[in-house]
Design a protein around this motif. Structure first.
Motif, PDB file in Angstrom:
ATOM      1  N   ASP A   1      30.371  35.551  79.592  1.00 36.62           N
ATOM      2  CA  ASP A   1      30.777  34.857  78.369  1.00 36.62           C
ATOM      3  C   ASP A   1      29.685  34.862  77.302  1.00 36.62           C
ATOM      4  OD1 ASP A   1      32.754  33.010  76.979  1.00 36.62           O
ATOM      5  OD2 ASP A   1      30.967  31.743  76.996  1.00 36.62           O
ATOM      6  N   ARG A   2      28.441  35.141  77.681  1.00 36.66           N
ATOM      7  CA  ARG A   2      27.331  35.005  76.739  1.00 36.66           C
ATOM      8  C   ARG A   2      26.669  36.336  76.368  1.00 36.66           C
ATOM      9  NH1 ARG A   2      26.626  29.377  76.529  1.00 36.66           N
ATOM     10  NH2 ARG A   2      28.761  28.675  76.865  1.00 36.66           N
ATOM     11  N   PHE A   3      27.286  37.468  76.748  1.00 39.60           N
ATOM     12  CA  PHE A   3      26.629  38.755  76.510  1.00 39.60           C
ATOM     13  C   PHE A   3      27.165  39.467  75.269  1.00 39.60           C
ATOM     14  CE2 PHE A   3      25.876  43.347  77.552  1.00 39.60           C
ATOM     15  CZ  PHE A   3      24.493  43.299  77.527  1.00 39.60           C
ATOM     16  N   ALA A   4      28.456  39.738  75.234  1.00 40.38           N
ATOM     17  CA  ALA A   4      29.014  40.449  74.074  1.00 40.38           C
ATOM     18  C   ALA A   4      30.527  40.295  74.047  1.00 40.38           C
ATOM     19  CB  ALA A   4      28.648  41.935  74.111  1.00 40.38           C
TER      20      ALA A   4
ATOM     21  N   GLY B   1      33.216  33.751  74.060  1.00 38.87           N
ATOM     22  CA  GLY B   1      33.933  34.990  73.770  1.00 38.87           C
ATOM     23  C   GLY B   1      33.429  36.244  74.443  1.00 38.87           C
ATOM     24  N   GLY B   2      32.323  36.159  75.177  1.00 36.09           N
ATOM     25  CA  GLY B   2      31.862  37.344  75.891  1.00 36.09           C
ATOM     26  C   GLY B   2      32.897  37.798  76.909  1.00 36.09           C
TER      27      GLY B   2
ATOM     28  N   ILE C   1      30.591  44.183  77.823  1.00 36.37           N
ATOM     29  CA  ILE C   1      29.571  44.787  78.688  1.00 36.37           C
ATOM     30  C   ILE C   1      29.702  46.302  78.669  1.00 36.37           C
ATOM     31  CG2 ILE C   1      28.670  44.917  81.034  1.00 36.37           C
ATOM     32  CD1 ILE C   1      29.822  42.100  81.491  1.00 36.37           C
ATOM     33  N   THR C   2      30.932  46.784  78.842  1.00 35.82           N
ATOM     34  CA  THR C   2      31.159  48.231  78.872  1.00 35.82           C
ATOM     35  C   THR C   2      30.659  48.891  77.597  1.00 35.82           C
ATOM     36  OG1 THR C   2      33.121  47.862  80.257  1.00 35.82           O
ATOM     37  CG2 THR C   2      32.919  50.012  79.203  1.00 35.82           C
ATOM     38  N   GLN C   3      30.825  48.216  76.476  1.00 32.69           N
ATOM     39  CA  GLN C   3      30.430  48.790  75.186  1.00 32.69           C
ATOM     40  C   GLN C   3      28.918  48.871  74.998  1.00 32.69           C
ATOM     41  OE1 GLN C   3      32.443  46.228  72.420  1.00 32.69           O
ATOM     42  NE2 GLN C   3      34.487  46.966  72.999  1.00 32.69           N
ATOM     43  N   HIS C   4      28.153  48.217  75.862  1.00 31.28           N
ATOM     44  CA  HIS C   4      26.700  48.205  75.674  1.00 31.28           C
ATOM     45  C   HIS C   4      25.940  48.773  76.875  1.00 31.28           C
ATOM     46  CE1 HIS C   4      27.983  45.230  72.608  1.00 31.28           C
ATOM     47  NE2 HIS C   4      27.020  45.811  71.919  1.00 31.28           N
TER      48      HIS C   4
ATOM     49  N   PRO D   1      21.761  37.924  71.204  1.00 26.49           N
ATOM     50  CA  PRO D   1      21.799  38.225  69.764  1.00 26.49           C
ATOM     51  C   PRO D   1      22.319  39.631  69.498  1.00 26.49           C
ATOM     52  CG  PRO D   1      19.530  38.187  70.581  1.00 26.49           C
ATOM     53  CD  PRO D   1      20.392  37.678  71.690  1.00 26.49           C
ATOM     54  N   GLY D   2      23.409  39.691  68.770  1.00 25.77           N
ATOM     55  CA  GLY D   2      24.019  40.978  68.466  1.00 25.77           C
ATOM     56  C   GLY D   2      25.330  41.202  69.169  1.00 25.77           C
ATOM     57  N   GLY D   3      25.697  40.302  70.056  1.00 24.10           N
ATOM     58  CA  GLY D   3      26.936  40.500  70.792  1.00 24.10           C
ATOM     59  C   GLY D   3      28.129  39.783  70.216  1.00 24.10           C
TER      60      GLY D   3
END
Length: 605
Positions: A127-130, A153-154, A159-162, A474-476
């Protein structure tokens, strides 16, 4: 008209008493797998008789709950080939039939690889990554985003996108927090399941999980999923309506609280009075404790782990609250998993600083009960020691004292050391400078075992106790999209921390001795630590990599007598990290010239 209405009402009444099946756990199974126990949920099952359309399959026993809402259907075997059967429930009032599929298993090469000290693990709180799919954020997203313990909203697509970012950093394995459905306020973390067979809609769906696994495996990376056999969430339907009264330790109204002192479990003289609340209490007084001593509960939980593993092609599991579950269950759990997936790996959370306690839960240890089968516990003892050394100015000998206890583990090389995770304050929150973080990273990435990095530590994120340690990456999210995922979006401090860890992981990747070599401690005092990793292979001979760290604000020369050590007869030094000329070699001695707050890594020939 009145007569017609009466006939219609009677028909509805009779229909209401017919068997009804709304859900079956697990939702599917696989051909040539161990015989499953199917848990059917519905209505009017009390007097139902169950049959299967495949005459070669048989039901060993059926156990129906007193209220007729649950039926345990224990099969004698799975079919030998893929097929969809029909399960029929029949009573005097009517019949219901549902399809049930036994699918083909994945190929053995499609995941299930396990992880080892050759890998680097990266912990992601989903939930906290992207936020890769804003459509699953929910209608109250803006309000939730403002809450420290809200759903931010993560998701799995994020995750797959990064994965490029993670691979560029040097990560080979990602551990993601549970994907279970978690319906309830502040359940973004995933540890309060309301359905153990559904992906929470905030994270995406099962296809998203499979896509993540496929994308990782295409990059020769690995996926480790968090699993929680100890408890479910307070909003789980079983809490008010369980398949059997014995499925939980206690009830919502009458239960004990889990204690976090594991010492009684490892003490041969401790009475059950001092042990029971570890394995039978409700975690945090809110999470209903499952009774793994019940054969049906044990079977349900083992099948659940197999189901997620097979569905997603997992390479391993991270097991939450490991000591809070009895050892006999873990033995059965691991026997099943390792039988089906010989290379599969599990790592267990044993949150304790004492290696004499932590080591008792490792597989192969039977001094305090049956073998749990656990591949490795997390290395909490070195976590506490590393923090004491670098954040509290404890002497380096504190870490040496913990490493001395490695002989308590059958496989210390499997241990997973770390500087922090989602349950601890951020390491950098207690650091005085980036130098401190860099030195701690140096030890973490070069010591024995598999290093685990908590998402955000690589960019020097700060954070105190929960929920301050779980800020969004930051950035996700939202208008900050990309941010720290790209070098152009990082602050100078973020970039320095990222580059430092990236360099260390690249060294680790290119030097097998730092992955699987033996570790010999050559020197430890208040401020300095020196050790060597040694690996002998038939193709490359002896590889020796020396690691030296000085956490003092003053320079130091460390003189090491080399006779009868792994570095005896060393003649040349090639500095990989640190100042050239940092190492002087003479007959019988090696001197490391360490600058203040600095480290040296060098190959020795």
């Amino acid at each position: 008209m009145r007569r017609l209405l009466l006939v219609f009402a009677c028909s509805i009444s009779a229909l209401a008493q017919s068997p009804q099946i709304d859900k079956v756990d697990p939702p599917n199974w696989w051909a040539a797998m161990p015989a499953p126990m199917l848990l059917a949920k519905g209505e009017n099952l009390s007097d139902a008789r169950f049959t299967l359309s495949d005459a070669t399959l048989h039901i060993k026993k059926t156990v129906i709950s007193d209220n007729g809402r649950y039926a345990q259907i224990w099969l004698t075997a799975s079919p030998t080939r893929m097929e969809t059967i029909r399960i029929t429930a029949r009573n005097s009032k009517g019949t219901t039939t549902i399809p049930y599929t036994f699918a083909l298993r994945r190929r053995s090469s499609d995941g299930f690889a396990g992880f080892s000290s050759k890998d680097v693990m990266y912990l992601i709180m989903i939930d906290r990554f992207a936020d890769g799919d804003p459509s699953n954020d929910g209608p109250d997203h803006d309000a939730e985003l403002a809450k420290p313990r809200g759903w931010h909203g993560g998701d799995l697509r994020g995750i797959t996108q990064h994965l490029d970012y993670l691979q560029q950093l040097g990560i080979t394995t990602i551990w993601i927090t549970p994907v279970y459905q978690n319906h309830g306020n502040q359940s973004y973390h995933g540890y309060g399941a309301t359905d153990m067979y559904a992906v929470d809609e905030h994270f995406g769906d099962l296809t998203d999980l499979k896509d993540l696994s496929t994308a990782l495996h295409a990059r020769h990376m690995k996926l480790v999923l968090d699993t929680v056999p100890n408890h479910v969430g307070p909003n789980h339907p079983w809490v008010r309506d369980s398949p059997d009264p014995t499925w939980f330790h206690g009830t919502l109204e009458n239960h004990t609280i889990a204690q976090g002192d594991f010492a009684p479990l490892t003490d041969p003289h401790a009475p059950w009075r001092d042990q029971s609340n570890v394995t039978q209490g409700w975690f945090a007084n809110t999470l209903p404790d499952l009774n793994q001593e019940d054969p049906a509960v044990s079977c349900y939980l083992i099948q659940n782990a197999v189901w997620w593993t097979e569905q997603a092609g997992l390479d391993g599991l991270r097991i939450d609250t490991f000591p809070y579950v009895g050892r006999a269950f873990w033995q059965s759990f691991h026997a099943q998993l390792h039988s089906l997936y010989p290379h599969f790996t599990t790592v267990g959370e044993v949150f304790n600083s004492d290696a004499t306690i932590t080591s008792t839960f490792a597989g192969g240890v039977t001094r305090t009960g049956v073998d749990t089968g656990l591949d490795t516990p997390f290395d909490f003892p070195t976590y506490f020691a590393l923090r004491d050394v670098f954040l509290k100015d404890a002497p380096m000998t504190r870490l040496a004292d913990v490493l001395r206890l490695d002989n308590l583990y059958p496989h210390p090389e499997r241990l997973v050391p770390f500087l922090g995770n989602h349950d601890t304050t951020r390491f950098f929150d207690g650091a005085t400078s980036l130098n401190t973080l860099e030195l701690a990273f140096t030890v973490l990435t070069t010591m024995r075992g598999l290093p685990q990095i908590y998402s955000g530590d690589e960019i020097a994120m700060r954070g105190g106790a929960d929920p301050d340690n779980r800020h969004d990456f930051p950035g996700g999210f939202g208008s900050t999209q990309d941010g720290a995922f790209n070098s152009a979006g990082r602050s100078p401090d973020q970039q320095r921390a990222f580059s430092s860890l990236q360099t260390l992981l690249a060294l680790r990747s290119s030097h097998p001795a730092l992955q699987t070599g033996t570790e010999q401690l050559l020197h430890a005092d208040k401020n300095t630590l020196v050790f060597v990793r040694t690996l002998t292979t038939s193709t490359h001979g002896i590889e020796r990599t020396l690691v030296a760290v000085n956490k003092s604000s003053e320079a130091s020369d460390v003189v090491i007598k080399t006779d009868e050590t792994e570095i005896q007869n060393a003649q040349r030094s090639t500095v990989l990290l640190g100042s050239p000329g940092s190492i002087s070699i003479k007959t019988g001695t090696l001197t490391v010239h360490l600058a203040a707050n600095a480290a040296v890594i060098s190959d020795l020939d």
